[in-house]
Scaffold this motif. Structure first.
Motif, PDB file in Angstrom:
ATOM      1  N   TYR A  14       0.845  -1.192   0.000  1.00 31.96           N
ATOM      2  CA  TYR A  14       0.000   0.000   0.000  1.00 31.96           C
ATOM      3  C   TYR A  14       0.881   1.242   0.000  1.00 31.96           C
ATOM      4  O   TYR A  14       2.084   1.171   0.248  1.00 31.96           O
ATOM      5  CB  TYR A  14      -0.944   0.004   1.215  1.00 31.96           C
ATOM      6  N   ARG A  91      -3.448  -3.871  -0.795  1.00 37.48           N
ATOM      7  CA  ARG A  91      -3.569  -4.905  -1.818  1.00 37.48           C
ATOM      8  C   ARG A  91      -2.805  -6.143  -1.349  1.00 37.48           C
ATOM      9  O   ARG A  91      -1.667  -6.039  -0.923  1.00 37.48           O
ATOM     10  CB  ARG A  91      -3.010  -4.422  -3.143  1.00 37.48           C
ATOM     11  N   GLU A  93      -1.383  -9.977  -2.220  1.00 35.31           N
ATOM     12  CA  GLU A  93      -0.994 -10.999  -3.188  1.00 35.31           C
ATOM     13  C   GLU A  93      -0.714 -12.276  -2.412  1.00 35.31           C
ATOM     14  O   GLU A  93      -0.114 -12.243  -1.335  1.00 35.31           O
ATOM     15  CB  GLU A  93       0.257 -10.581  -3.960  1.00 35.31           C
TER      16      GLU A  93
END
Length: 106
Positions: A14, A91, A93
């Motif tokens: 981020y 975000r 992953e």
């Protein structure tokens, strides 16, 4: 075909306004310390070396976590109030280890 496994690595990144970095760091570290204690794992907090237009990019690294950990992490981040000090979304992953039996043959 890639075999699924219960453990995964999470990478959460981020943007952080440079002026908010000093206030955010202890919140993230406290959140990670609580999660590490409850799961017996070691987590990392990183950032890119450069600042662009007053913004830093940070990354939280959570290796070897169980399947349900991502949801727990989201709740912990909300409880820690991280969204108030970051610019935009967090975000996530997800990566799994590539084992010999999960590597497709050419």
């Amino acid at each position: 075909m890639i075999a699924t496994r219960a453990m995964m690595d999470l990478y959460v990144y981020y943007k952080v306004r440079e002026q908010d970095a000093a206030a955010l760091a202890p919140r993230v570290r406290a959140m990670q310390a609580a999660l590490a204690a409850s799961h017996g794992l070691a987590f990392q907090l990183k950032r890119r070396p450069e600042t662009r237009e007053g913004m830093q990019t940070w990354m939280e690294v959570y290796p070897g976590t169980p399947d349900a950990f991502a949801n727990e992490l989201d709740r912990a981040a909300a409880h820690a109030g991280l969204d108030a000090l970051i610019a935009g979304p967090r975000r996530t992953e997800v990566f799994l280890d590539l084992t010999p039996e999960s590597t497709p043959c050419a």
